[in-house]
Design a protein around this motif. Structure first.
Motif, PDB file in Angstrom:
ATOM      1  N   LEU A  86       0.821  -1.214   0.000  1.00 10.22           N
ATOM      2  CA  LEU A  86       0.000   0.000   0.000  1.00 10.22           C
ATOM      3  C   LEU A  86       0.855   1.263   0.000  1.00 10.22           C
ATOM      4  N   SER A 100      -6.465  -3.015   0.602  1.00 11.03           N
ATOM      5  CA  SER A 100      -7.195  -2.375   1.707  1.00 11.03           C
ATOM      6  C   SER A 100      -8.179  -3.350   2.339  1.00 11.03           C
ATOM      7  N   HIS A 119     -10.645   1.217   7.294  1.00 14.21           N
ATOM      8  CA  HIS A 119     -10.196   0.762   5.965  1.00 14.21           C
ATOM      9  C   HIS A 119     -11.380   0.602   5.016  1.00 14.21           C
ATOM     10  N   LYS A 122     -12.538   3.865   3.528  1.00 17.15           N
ATOM     11  CA  LYS A 122     -11.678   4.386   2.448  1.00 17.15           C
ATOM     12  C   LYS A 122     -12.007   3.720   1.109  1.00 17.15           C
ATOM     13  N   VAL A 123     -12.352   2.426   1.177  1.00 14.08           N
ATOM     14  CA  VAL A 123     -12.559   1.667  -0.065  1.00 14.08           C
ATOM     15  C   VAL A 123     -13.930   1.919  -0.657  1.00 14.08           C
TER      16      VAL A 123
END
Length: 855
Positions: A86, A100, A119, A122-123
């Motif tokens: 990442l 992620s 996480h 964010k995705v």
């Protein structure tokens, strides 16, 4: 160019290994990938991180209902690989999303639920494309939705201080409801995508096996759901049911079951089908049921009323959904028991297919699980089919369970009970013998076997053996010991009725009395012991003693129909006909549809109030029969008597019910020879009916036998009124039902006698005896006709045979005296007349044996 093609082949192989969960091959493929291009190092880090995480979870599986809290050092390498992938930022966007998702999964395994949710935020899982996605990515997305749902359940909606401060406020409640909906949506999406993944994985695997030469590797059967996919498939309906929202829970079950099956989901489908069947049987009535093809009702009585308005409604759509079964000819159940039965039969088929039968120690646990799973299905099938009275089908299902049943008492016992209920008595006794072997100290099992042996089977020797088993248990049998003596007493009583020698009859009657007395001493509060003791005394013509015990039985159980009937017959034996009729009418006020009581009432009314009253009772019996049975009388030819026209004018359909066994309307006989005769005449009647009419008798035989009895009683009343035409019409109605019944032939002989046609009467009586050679009434009438024809020797033989069959028939003794007197044998004739007088003084209006003797 060559390197790119080689790389493409390598990437395809990596994708295949990820889809088929062949994680042990990934490190070598990563090494080859890194050797091609240095820029592939980041992808290699991602693959190694995924590989090590999946290998760790395979070696240390998370169990349902537990919270993972893994020490970080064990997964440091995984975090190191994923962080490297990442941080460098060289990955394609799709691979960044995958890294992620894997990092979020790692956080969940380590117990860092808030980090995992960070996480996922964010995705944005909802933006990930399902259309055209590789198979492995479908699995990754499905697992991510499930993991997100698990994290949301673990992390409180707000901080504790805020939660306490605003607890119970509308805004707080709304926030909790929205959070619940979000959790359920995560699980439902996870389940849908998991089903899609499993369908695509199976399809890809099948295509791969066809397109390449077989290589050593996992087969489709080796695929496992894993903790996260299984949670996604099972958690949503659990939350629905926990929240009291049965409607949505049932709907979710149906969605999963309608998806096209894969090998991996077979066990899950069997579990869900069984659970849904249990809910349909226990928690849903016909009024709250809705078809699987319809939308569930918005407001349902199934749901918790305190949560109305807070129910979850599906508000998401997926770009790809799992394939479902569809077509024009698919069966769709219309009510809850039908759907439950369909689900259970599917579950039973799967349980039988996957049965573990090996007895070797290594397979012991698998065999126990297989047996338990099958037993639950068969127990639910028993409930579903038992409610509908479908015992024939239930016994067939339980027969298929016999592959599991080695040394398993429960399945053997269930099979025995289903065979009993289905009327397969002979097979039921054989199965009960195996149950006795498995549980030799249980007295109820041999008692059930006795019940069958002395009831429908009339296997008296076997019944005696089973009854002795209970008695031999002694104190172990506890309160059932008295039942054992009661059972053996009934066996001896029936053997006395069957015996052809008078000495044998008396011996069995003495044994029966002893057994009933022992049963009563062991259980003085059991009304059945006192009742059967009274009945046996009555059959032995000890009328005063019998009256004492029947009154004792009525003190213990004042509304027992058989005790009241016996009391009436005992009073009639003492010639107190009016008192007997009062008892019968009192019993009929409690049991208005008991035909045995009504037959006795017809006889007593003809004696006390005249034949017109008796005919009204016959009409009433016809009306009761009509109101009981959903049957159309095949004998209705339009030529019936006025009694028929008045009583059965309406041929409407009615509900079928069962009735006590057919007994001889004249003697009430339950001789073994009578049973054989009834089977012969049933077969002959069916042949005759098929020759006469194209309309067969539908349904069970008992209703038709009862109807024939009613007509024969009416015919007998008309004979007593010297009305042969009406008697003939009633007899013809019975003959249309059972053309070759010995009772019908006997009644035709009586009508011929009434008309003075002795040759015709003789012919009818001889035909009746060819069907049932021990019908005492026919033998007596034939003996009298032979006497009138001055064939004294033959008449004497016929009457002596009748006395051997029934030594308490006073009219037979009287007729024998007349024959002997005509032959000049005055001394023997006098003895016969005295015996007839003595027996007539204690003779009831109908034989005591009309009362059924059963355990």
């Amino acid at each position: 160019m060559t390197a790119r093609k080689s790389g493409s082949r390598l990437e395809i192989e990596i994708e295949r290994c990820r889809s088929e969960a062949q994680w042990d091959k990934i490190p070598e493929l990563v090494r080859q990938l890194s050797a091609k291009l240095i820029s592939n190092d980041d992808l290699g880090e991602l693959l190694l991180g995924e590989c090590k995480l999946q290998m760790y979870l395979k070696e240390n599986p998370i169990k349902q209902g537990t919270s993972p809290r893994v020490q970080r050092p064990k997964l440091l390498e995984v975090r190191k690989h994923l962080t490297a992938a990442l941080d460098r930022g060289n990955l394609k966007p799709d691979y960044i999303q995958e890294a992620s998702l894997l990092m979020a999964k790692l956080c969940y395994v380590e117990g860092e639920y808030k980090d995992a949710l960070g996480h996922y935020s964010k995705v944005n899982l909802d933006d990930m494309q399902l259309a055209g996605a590789p198979v492995y990515r479908l699995s990754m997305i499905a697992e991510s939705y499930a993991t997100k749902g698990l994290c949301l359940e673990k992390v409180p909606a707000a901080s504790p201080s805020l939660s306490n401060k605003n607890a119970g406020s509308p805004a707080s409640n709304r926030s909790m409801t929205e959070r619940e909906q979000e959790i359920i949506t995560c699980y439902e999406k996870s389940g849908d995508i998991a089903l899609l993944y499993l369908q695509e994985a199976e399809k890809a695997l099948s295509a791969g096996i066809q397109n390449r030469s077989p290589k050593p590797g996992p087969t489709a059967q080796d695929q496992e759901l894993g903790y996260f996919l299984e949670t996604g498939l099972q958690r949503a309906h659990v939350i629905h049911f926990k929240n009291g929202n049965l409607t949505q829970g049932v709907g979710r079950f149906r969605e999963i079951l309608r998806a096209i099956e894969t090998r991996t989901t077979q066990n899950l489908r069997m579990t869900i089908a069984r659970q849904l069947a249990e809910i349909l049987l226990r928690g849903m009535c016909e009024q709250s049921y809705w078809s699987p093809l319809e939308d569930p009702p918005v407001v349902s009585p199934l749901d918790d009323p305190t949560r109305q308005g807070h129910t979850h409604s599906k508000s998401y759509s997926l770009s790809r959904r799992p394939r479902v079964y569809s077509g024009e000819n698919l069966f769709c159940p219309q009510e809850n028991t039908e759907e439950a039965l369909l689900l259970l039969l599917i579950s039973e088929s799967m349980a039988n297919r996957d049965a573990v039968l090996s007895r070797i120690p290594e397979h012991n646990n698998d065999r126990i699980i297989s047996l338990q799973s099958a037993s639950v299905v068969y127990d639910l099938l028993t409930i579903a089919l038992g409610r509908r009275g479908q015992y024939e089908m239930l016994s067939e299902c339980l027969e298929r369970a016999m592959k599991f049943a080695f040394e398993e008492f429960h399945l053997w016992y269930q099979l025995a009970l289903s065979l009993m209920a289905a009327g397969k008595s002979a097979r039921a006794v054989k199965v009960l013998k195996e149950c006795i072997r498995l549980k030799p100290d249980d007295p109820t099992i041999p008692l059930l076997a006795v019940k069958l042996c002395i009831g429908p089977l009339h296997w008296l020797d076997e019944g005696e053996c089973f009854a002795k088993m209970v008695i031999d248990m002694g104190e172990k049998a506890a309160e059932f010991r008295a039942k054992g003596y009661l059972a053996i007493g009934l066996v001896y009583s029936l053997k006395a009725t069957d015996a052809s020698l008078r000495s044998t009859q008396e011996e069995y009657q003495r044994k029966a009395l002893g057994a009933f007395q022992r049963a009563q001493s062991l259980s003085p509060t059991d009304h059945l012991a006192a009742f059967y003791l009274a009945l046996q005394l009555a059959v032995s013509r000890q009328i005063p003693e019998a009256l004492g015990y029947v009154r004792q039985a009525l003190q213990l159980q004042g509304d027992d129909v058989h005790s009241l009937h016996l009391l009436a017959l005992l009073l009639s034996a003492q010639k107190h006909y009016h008192d007997a009729l009062n008892i019968i009418e009192m019993a009929l006020s409690e049991y208005p549809e008991n035909f045995n009581l009504l037959y006795t009432k017809v006889k007593l009314e003809a004696m006390c109030r005249g034949p017109e009253e008796a005919l009204l009772t016959c009409k009433h019996m016809l009306q009761i029969w009509k109101s009981f049975y959903n049957l159309t009388n095949p004998s209705d030819s339009g030529r019936g008597s006025s009694l028929l026209d008045r009583a059965i004018a309406d041929r409407r359909q009615l509900n079928a019910m069962t009735l006590p066994d057919f007994s001889d309307p004249e003697t009430g006989s339950v001789h073994a020879t009578s049973i054989a005769a009834s089977r012969v005449e049933q077969a002959l009647s069916e042949v005759a009916s098929s020759l006469q009419s194209s309309a067969p008798k539908h349904g069970p035989l008992h209703p038709w036998m009862t109807l024939a009895q009613i007509w024969l009683h009416a015919a007998e009343v008309y004979i007593g009124m010297s009305k042969p035409a009406e008697a003939t019409a009633c007899t013809q109605e019975a003959a249309n039902l059972f053309p070759t019944s010995h009772n019908v032939l006997y009644m035709r002989g009586q009508i011929a006698e009434l008309r003075g046609n002795m040759d015709e009467a003789k012919r009818w009586y001889e035909e009746a005896l060819s069907i049932n050679p021990t019908h005492v009434k026919t033998m007596q009438r034939l003996g009298l006709i032979l006497h009138q024809l001055q064939r004294y020797s033959l008449s004497e033989k016929v009457l002596r045979d009748a006395v051997q069959v029934n030594s308490t028939a006073h009219d037979v003794w009287n007729s024998l005296g007349e024959v002997l007197q005509a032959q000049g044998n005055t001394a023997a004739a006098t003895e016969c007349f005295l015996t007839a007088l003595e027996l007539e003084a204690s003779s009831p209006i109908l034989p005591f044996t009309i009362i059924p003797r059963a355990l």
